[in-house]
Design an enzyme around this catalytic site. Structure first.
Site, PDB file in Angstrom:
ATOM      1  N   HIS A  55      43.282  35.926  37.765  1.00  0.00           N
ATOM      2  CA  HIS A  55      43.313  35.673  39.213  1.00  0.00           C
ATOM      3  C   HIS A  55      43.129  36.978  39.955  1.00  0.00           C
ATOM      4  CE1 HIS A  55      47.513  36.697  38.421  1.00  0.00           C
ATOM      5  NE2 HIS A  55      47.772  36.766  39.723  1.00  0.00           N
ATOM      6  N   HIS A  57      44.796  38.816  42.222  1.00  0.00           N
ATOM      7  CA  HIS A  57      45.811  39.768  42.689  1.00  0.00           C
ATOM      8  C   HIS A  57      45.518  41.181  42.177  1.00  0.00           C
ATOM      9  CE1 HIS A  57      49.042  36.501  43.687  1.00  0.00           C
ATOM     10  NE2 HIS A  57      48.185  36.692  44.673  1.00  0.00           N
ATOM     11  N   ASP A  59      47.292  43.568  41.160  1.00  0.00           N
ATOM     12  CA  ASP A  59      47.957  44.029  39.933  1.00  0.00           C
ATOM     13  C   ASP A  59      47.408  43.318  38.685  1.00  0.00           C
ATOM     14  OD1 ASP A  59      49.267  41.657  40.839  1.00  0.00           O
ATOM     15  OD2 ASP A  59      50.995  42.108  39.563  1.00  0.00           O
ATOM     16  N   HIS A  60      46.266  42.634  38.837  1.00  0.00           N
ATOM     17  CA  HIS A  60      45.550  42.028  37.705  1.00  0.00           C
ATOM     18  C   HIS A  60      44.090  42.463  37.634  1.00  0.00           C
ATOM     19  CE1 HIS A  60      48.808  39.133  36.640  1.00  0.00           C
ATOM     20  NE2 HIS A  60      49.191  39.544  37.829  1.00  0.00           N
ATOM     21  N   HIS A 113      49.623  29.471  41.883  1.00  0.00           N
ATOM     22  CA  HIS A 113      50.015  30.851  42.200  1.00  0.00           C
ATOM     23  C   HIS A 113      48.926  31.464  43.089  1.00  0.00           C
ATOM     24  CE1 HIS A 113      51.708  34.851  41.617  1.00  0.00           C
ATOM     25  NE2 HIS A 113      50.531  35.291  41.225  1.00  0.00           N
ATOM     26  N   ASP A 132      49.762  34.828  35.788  1.00  0.00           N
ATOM     27  CA  ASP A 132      51.023  34.616  36.511  1.00  0.00           C
ATOM     28  C   ASP A 132      51.306  33.134  36.711  1.00  0.00           C
ATOM     29  OD1 ASP A 132      51.286  37.329  36.688  1.00  0.00           O
ATOM     30  OD2 ASP A 132      50.907  37.470  38.835  1.00  0.00           O
ATOM     31  N   HIS A 170      53.821  39.563  33.066  1.00  0.00           N
ATOM     32  CA  HIS A 170      54.966  40.333  33.584  1.00  0.00           C
ATOM     33  C   HIS A 170      56.180  40.169  32.668  1.00  0.00           C
ATOM     34  CE1 HIS A 170      53.465  41.357  37.666  1.00  0.00           C
ATOM     35  NE2 HIS A 170      52.826  40.202  37.591  1.00  0.00           N
TER      36      HIS A 170
HETATM   37 ZN   LIG Z   1      49.718  37.268  40.731  1.00  0.00          ZN
END
Ligand SMILES: [Zn+2]
Length: 240
Positions: A55, A57, A59-60, A113, A132, A170
């Site tokens: 996805h 985001h 942090d990905h 998400h 996530d 995570h």
């Molecule tokens: Zn995420």
């Protein structure tokens, strides 16, 4: 047989570095950042040929551009999020197959998400990269979707074989477990797992990957009996 290496980055992200020895292909799942990923591949003498995103985001996907610049790798990710991930080369959705060497991964749509979140299931490796969407004893927050969608996602993921290893993005397990035991106070498997998790975290050990079987037994979101119950539990966890 794939070699799968956990790279802890930022405060609690796991980036997964995946090597397929026959083809010598190496793939990165959801690189939050580039430097530690390139360093780990370098140390092992592996050349990164692909990135798979679950996805959009940051942090990905934050490492996408720099890893591609350093290696020329091909980046695969969700068609539904192409506008938010400009570095994508290949757009995929449920029903598509991606390959690392000869190892195939089925793409599964798991929106909620984020609106276009996908997961990758590698049946021959008994492995799934879920970003996530599913966490050990938890699920992702519903930023761009509904409890109904997350409930459907849980049905898709619980249908995978129990011994499927689940690579979440995570280390949220202990915090998830503290809520989970309040949602299901009579679940003995959950209480026992939480004891193990607390001991592992006290020693600084990672608790991921998990398995579909463990989640079926202990995850209050996968175990919610309806979309309504999942919604109640998600709201309670958000406020926990
Ligand atoms: Zn995420």
């Amino acid at each position: 047989m794939l070699e799968i290496v956990r790279i802890p980055v930022l405060s609690d992200n796991y980036v997964w570095l995946v090597h397929e020895p026959d083809s010598a292909e190496t793939m990165v799942v959801d690189p939050a950042v580039a430097k530690p990923v390139l360093a780990e591949a370098d140390k092992r003498g592996w050349r990164i040929t692909q990135i798979w995103n679950t996805h959009w985001h940051p942090d990905h996907t934050g490492g996408n551009a720099d890893i591609k610049a350093a290696t020329g790798c091909m980046i695969t990710g969700p068609e539904a999020e192409k506008a938010k991930i400009p570095t994508l080369d290949r757009l995929v959705k449920e029903g598509d197959t991606v390959k690392l060497g000869d190892v195939e991964a089925d793409v599964i749509d798991v929106p909620a998400h984020t609106a276009g979140h996908i997961a990758y299931h590698l049946p021959t490796e008994k492995a799934a990269f879920v970003g996530d969407t599913l966490f050990a004893m938890g699920c992702g927050r519903l930023f761009e979707g509904t409890p109904e969608q997350m409930y459907t996602n849980m049905r898709k993921l619980e249908a995978l074989p129990d011994d499927t290893r689940v690579y979440c993005a995570h280390e949220y397990t202990e915090a998830n477990g503290r809520y989970a035991v309040t949602a299901e106070p009579d679940n003995a498997a959950l209480a026992e797992r939480m004891e193990q998790v607390v001991a592992m975290r006290a020693k600084g050990e990672a608790t991921v990957p998990t398995t579909i079987g463990e989640e079926r037994a202990t995850n209050p979101f996968m175990r919610a009996g309806s979309a309504e119950e999942l919604a109640e539990r998600r709201a309670a966890k958000d406020a926990f």
